[in-house]
Scaffold this active site. Sequence first.
Site, PDB file in Angstrom:
ATOM      1  N   ASP A 179       0.796  -1.247   0.000  1.00 30.55           N
ATOM      2  CA  ASP A 179       0.000   0.000   0.000  1.00 30.55           C
ATOM      3  C   ASP A 179       0.821   1.286   0.000  1.00 30.55           C
ATOM      4  O   ASP A 179       0.501   2.232   0.737  1.00 30.55           O
ATOM      5  CB  ASP A 179      -0.954   0.005   1.200  1.00 30.55           C
ATOM      6  CG  ASP A 179      -1.974  -1.116   1.163  1.00 30.55           C
ATOM      7  OD1 ASP A 179      -1.933  -1.937   0.223  1.00 30.55           O
ATOM      8  OD2 ASP A 179      -2.810  -1.190   2.076  1.00 30.55           O
TER       9      ASP A 179
ATOM     10  N   ASP B 258      -4.698  -0.784  -1.609  1.00 34.81           N
ATOM     11  CA  ASP B 258      -6.078  -0.629  -1.193  1.00 34.81           C
ATOM     12  C   ASP B 258      -6.841  -0.105  -2.406  1.00 34.81           C
ATOM     13  O   ASP B 258      -6.369   0.816  -3.087  1.00 34.81           O
ATOM     14  CB  ASP B 258      -6.168   0.385  -0.046  1.00 34.81           C
ATOM     15  CG  ASP B 258      -6.447  -0.265   1.294  1.00 34.81           C
ATOM     16  OD1 ASP B 258      -6.409  -1.501   1.385  1.00 34.81           O
ATOM     17  OD2 ASP B 258      -6.702   0.476   2.260  1.00 34.81           O
TER      18      ASP B 258
ATOM     19  N   HIS C  34     -10.682   0.620  -2.883  1.00 30.24           N
ATOM     20  CA  HIS C  34     -12.027   0.570  -2.325  1.00 30.24           C
ATOM     21  C   HIS C  34     -13.090   1.175  -3.248  1.00 30.24           C
ATOM     22  O   HIS C  34     -12.841   2.182  -3.906  1.00 30.24           O
ATOM     23  CB  HIS C  34     -12.067   1.350  -1.012  1.00 30.24           C
ATOM     24  CG  HIS C  34     -11.196   0.794   0.070  1.00 30.24           C
ATOM     25  ND1 HIS C  34     -11.214  -0.535   0.440  1.00 30.24           N
ATOM     26  CD2 HIS C  34     -10.286   1.391   0.892  1.00 30.24           C
ATOM     27  CE1 HIS C  34     -10.353  -0.732   1.424  1.00 30.24           C
ATOM     28  NE2 HIS C  34      -9.784   0.424   1.717  1.00 30.24           N
TER      29      HIS C  34
ATOM     30  N   SER D  88     -15.607   0.652   5.660  1.00 26.05           N
ATOM     31  CA  SER D  88     -14.605   1.238   6.564  1.00 26.05           C
ATOM     32  C   SER D  88     -14.602   2.760   6.548  1.00 26.05           C
ATOM     33  O   SER D  88     -13.913   3.381   7.372  1.00 26.05           O
ATOM     34  CB  SER D  88     -13.203   0.738   6.203  1.00 26.05           C
ATOM     35  OG  SER D  88     -12.738   1.338   4.997  1.00 26.05           O
TER      36      SER D  88
ATOM     37  N   HIS E 161     -10.532   6.804   1.566  1.00 24.92           N
ATOM     38  CA  HIS E 161      -9.154   6.680   1.080  1.00 24.92           C
ATOM     39  C   HIS E 161      -9.070   5.597   0.001  1.00 24.92           C
ATOM     40  O   HIS E 161      -9.849   4.651  -0.006  1.00 24.92           O
ATOM     41  CB  HIS E 161      -8.193   6.350   2.226  1.00 24.92           C
ATOM     42  CG  HIS E 161      -8.478   5.023   2.879  1.00 24.92           C
ATOM     43  ND1 HIS E 161      -9.452   4.866   3.851  1.00 24.92           N
ATOM     44  CD2 HIS E 161      -7.930   3.790   2.697  1.00 24.92           C
ATOM     45  CE1 HIS E 161      -9.479   3.593   4.246  1.00 24.92           C
ATOM     46  NE2 HIS E 161      -8.570   2.921   3.547  1.00 24.92           N
TER      47      HIS E 161
ATOM     48  N   LYS F 227      -6.779  -4.878  -3.239  1.00 27.52           N
ATOM     49  CA  LYS F 227      -7.516  -5.464  -2.123  1.00 27.52           C
ATOM     50  C   LYS F 227      -8.547  -4.483  -1.582  1.00 27.52           C
ATOM     51  O   LYS F 227      -8.524  -3.301  -1.899  1.00 27.52           O
ATOM     52  CB  LYS F 227      -6.556  -5.885  -1.009  1.00 27.52           C
ATOM     53  CG  LYS F 227      -5.768  -4.758  -0.367  1.00 27.52           C
ATOM     54  CD  LYS F 227      -4.712  -5.311   0.580  1.00 27.52           C
ATOM     55  CE  LYS F 227      -3.908  -4.214   1.261  1.00 27.52           C
ATOM     56  NZ  LYS F 227      -4.670  -3.420   2.229  1.00 27.52           N
TER      57      LYS F 227
ATOM     58  N   GLU G  77     -13.873  -5.230   5.854  1.00 29.74           N
ATOM     59  CA  GLU G  77     -12.546  -4.636   5.933  1.00 29.74           C
ATOM     60  C   GLU G  77     -11.530  -5.669   5.456  1.00 29.74           C
ATOM     61  O   GLU G  77     -11.757  -6.880   5.597  1.00 29.74           O
ATOM     62  CB  GLU G  77     -12.249  -4.214   7.379  1.00 29.74           C
ATOM     63  CG  GLU G  77     -10.919  -3.525   7.578  1.00 29.74           C
ATOM     64  CD  GLU G  77     -10.773  -2.247   6.770  1.00 29.74           C
ATOM     65  OE1 GLU G  77     -10.421  -2.352   5.561  1.00 29.74           O
ATOM     66  OE2 GLU G  77     -11.009  -1.162   7.316  1.00 29.74           O
TER      67      GLU G  77
ATOM     68  N   ALA H 139       0.426   0.393   6.491  1.00 25.55           N
ATOM     69  CA  ALA H 139       1.100   0.926   7.656  1.00 25.55           C
ATOM     70  C   ALA H 139       1.535  -0.245   8.531  1.00 25.55           C
ATOM     71  O   ALA H 139       0.900  -1.294   8.562  1.00 25.55           O
ATOM     72  CB  ALA H 139       0.187   1.861   8.438  1.00 25.55           C
TER      73      ALA H 139
ATOM     74  N   CYS I 193      -2.018  -2.716   7.771  1.00 27.21           N
ATOM     75  CA  CYS I 193      -1.966  -3.606   6.608  1.00 27.21           C
ATOM     76  C   CYS I 193      -0.677  -4.427   6.543  1.00 27.21           C
ATOM     77  O   CYS I 193      -0.701  -5.586   6.115  1.00 27.21           O
ATOM     78  CB  CYS I 193      -2.180  -2.803   5.331  1.00 27.21           C
ATOM     79  SG  CYS I 193      -3.865  -2.121   5.232  1.00 27.21           S
TER      80      CYS I 193
END
Length: 229
Positions: free
Chosen positions: A11, A51, A53, A59, A96, A121, A128, A165, A169
């Site tokens: 990420d 990520d 989304h 989330s 995000h 992902k 989540e 982070a 993740c």
Amino acid sequence: MAFVPALIVVDLQEDFCPPNGSLAVQGGRDIVPCVNELLSMPFAIKVATKDFHPPDHVSFASNHAPPNNVPFTTVITIRNPLNHDETQESRLWPDHCVQGTKGAELLPELDVDKIHHIVEKGQDKRVEMYSAFADPFVNPTVSRSGLADVLRGSGVTDVFIVGLAADYCVKFTALDAHREGFKTWIVEDGTRAVDPAALPAVYAEYKKLGIGLVGTEDEALLKVKRLGS
């Protein structure tokens, strides 16, 4: 047994980094030189995760009614959409890494041309998914990325993990890599945390499981370098 190492870059996206990221991790961009150095090494396979989304992801605090929708603070209960008896507690975040936005893009200074495979992902709005492997539900799992199959298809024995982070993740990717049977290593210089105060507990969990915490000059990484000689 042959040593077949993989690198997973978790990420490294605009929304997780200063100066403009909606969920910026302090110092997030500072790890790029370390990550690029690792990408130059002879790992059997190099994977980047994103990520990715939908805008209505569970989330996002913006998708919940006030007053229980405070980013970073509110914790909600998510039910497994395939088994409502199974639940997970999850923190709410600012919007995000929404698909199709600048924030979802990998950092331009990352050596993306050296990456063999990209995993997107967190695409199922209902769950989540911190880990690059799967969401946290187990009975049954709702969403799998296929990463474990990609690694096994390359004969991987050891997985080295960097990115953002460290306390979310990266951590859950490491725990799943270990669970999938790979020898797992975290390259500490190549990570940053949302909450650095959380790291001692994370590292204690790694130690208990046998997940290695290494620096760039650790023997485990020198072993990777020697594969190219």
